[in-house]
Design an enzyme around this catalytic site. Structure first.
Site, short mmCIF file in Angstrom:
data_model
loop_
_atom_site.label_atom_id
_atom_site.label_comp_id
_atom_site.label_asym_id
_atom_site.label_seq_id
_atom_site.Cartn_x
_atom_site.Cartn_y
_atom_site.Cartn_z
N GLU A 40 -1.90 -1.89 -3.04
CA GLU A 40 -3.97 -0.96 -2.23
C GLU A 40 -3.49 0.42 -2.26
O GLU A 40 -2.07 0.69 -3.00
CB GLU A 40 -3.76 -1.77 -1.07
CG GLU A 40 -4.22 -3.14 -0.82
CD GLU A 40 -4.08 -3.54 0.59
OE1 GLU A 40 -4.66 -4.63 1.26
OE2 GLU A 40 -3.68 -2.51 1.30
N HIS A 96 1.31 -1.05 0.05
CA HIS A 96 0.17 0.07 0.07
C HIS A 96 0.82 1.03 -0.35
O HIS A 96 0.94 1.89 1.38
CB HIS A 96 -0.66 0.12 1.41
CG HIS A 96 -2.21 0.77 1.10
ND1 HIS A 96 -3.34 0.74 1.30
CD2 HIS A 96 -1.89 2.25 0.79
CE1 HIS A 96 -4.29 2.00 1.71
NE2 HIS A 96 -3.60 2.89 1.04
N HIS A 144 -7.55 -6.50 7.35
CA HIS A 144 -7.68 -6.27 8.50
C HIS A 144 -8.47 -7.27 9.50
O HIS A 144 -8.48 -7.55 9.95
CB HIS A 144 -8.38 -5.41 8.06
CG HIS A 144 -8.13 -3.86 8.53
ND1 HIS A 144 -7.42 -2.54 7.89
CD2 HIS A 144 -7.97 -3.08 10.29
CE1 HIS A 144 -7.06 -2.02 9.26
NE2 HIS A 144 -7.36 -1.78 9.70
#
EC number: 2.6.99.2
Length: 239
Positions: free
Chosen positions: A70, A43, A190
């Site tokens: 991401e 990310h 997550h």
């Protein structure tokens, strides 16, 4: 079988804390693949507080499994995807100042924007996934964006798992069925860890992929990276 994609952001955070190239982010990605990871996730944020632009460009040529990038789909992110053409682009709605992704898309109010972005991503032959809360009303609009998959935001599941695991997983099972009926692929991520991952897999056996970083890297401090990846893979074995 559900694939395990290892998020290596925290490896980059550790490296950046001291400077230099220890640990070597690229080598960790290669080792994670060698140890059984079926994908590598990054990310890259604009402030480069963990994964840097140069890391992404090097990983482009190094990753041999699935490379998942991401990010918030601003101009910078879209340019990275255009250059790298990863296997998967996961769109998250968090602005640059947010510490970590903390909610999913409102696919109703952002449907047209997401539709345009996803159409562009498909031009690069990149599979798309959008981060989404376990709320039924967001799934049909998600389908209308043209996305290939949705990624269930699992922080609420992980938080509530400690007190009532059945209550925690219930909304995820319900929306997973909706996603399946709509023909959407299904990812999750997550705060998934060795304590709660197997229970989620048992209740949503057709998950395509989980992306795990923070907990996995923390566990690797105790168990070693190779052993840790194998431990996570065992949680994902088909029942």
């Amino acid at each position: 079988m559900t694939k395990l994609s290892v998020n290596i952001n925290k490896v980059a955070t550790l490296r950046n804390a001291r400077g230099g190239n220890n640990p070597d982010v690229i080598q960790v990605a290669l080792d994670a693949e060698k140890f059984g990871a079926e994908g590598i996730t990054v990310h890259p944020r604009p402030d480069e507080r963990h994964i840097r632009y140069d890391d992404v460009m090097q990983l482009k040529d190094a990753v041999t499994t699935e490379f998942n990038i991401e990010g918030y789909p601003d101009k910078r992110y879209m340019e990275i995807i255009r250059l790298v053409k990863p296997a998967q682009a996961t769109l998250v709605p968090d602005p640059p100042e947010v510490l970590t992704s903390n909610t999913g898309w409102d696919t109703i109010s952002h449907q047209e924007m997401l539709k345009d972005i996803i159409a562009e991503l498909h031009e690069y032959d990149t599979r798309t996934s959008i981060f989404i809360n376990p709320v039924a009303k967001y799934f049909e609009p998600a389908k209308l964006t043209g996305t290939d998959r949705v990624e269930l935001y699992t922080e609420p599941y992980a938080s509530n798992y400690r007190t009532n695991k059945q209550t925690a997983v219930k909304p995820y099972v319900e929306v997973a069925e909706i996603a399946r009926e709509l023909g959407l692929g299904l990812n999750a991520g997550h705060d998934l860890d060795l304590n709660n991952l197997r229970f989620l897999k048992e209740h949503i056996p057709y998950l395509d992929e989980v992306s795990i970083g923070h907990a996995l890297i923390c566990d690797a401090l105790y168990f070693g990276l190779e052993n840790t990846i194998q431990m996570y893979l065992r949680q994902l074995e088909d029942i």
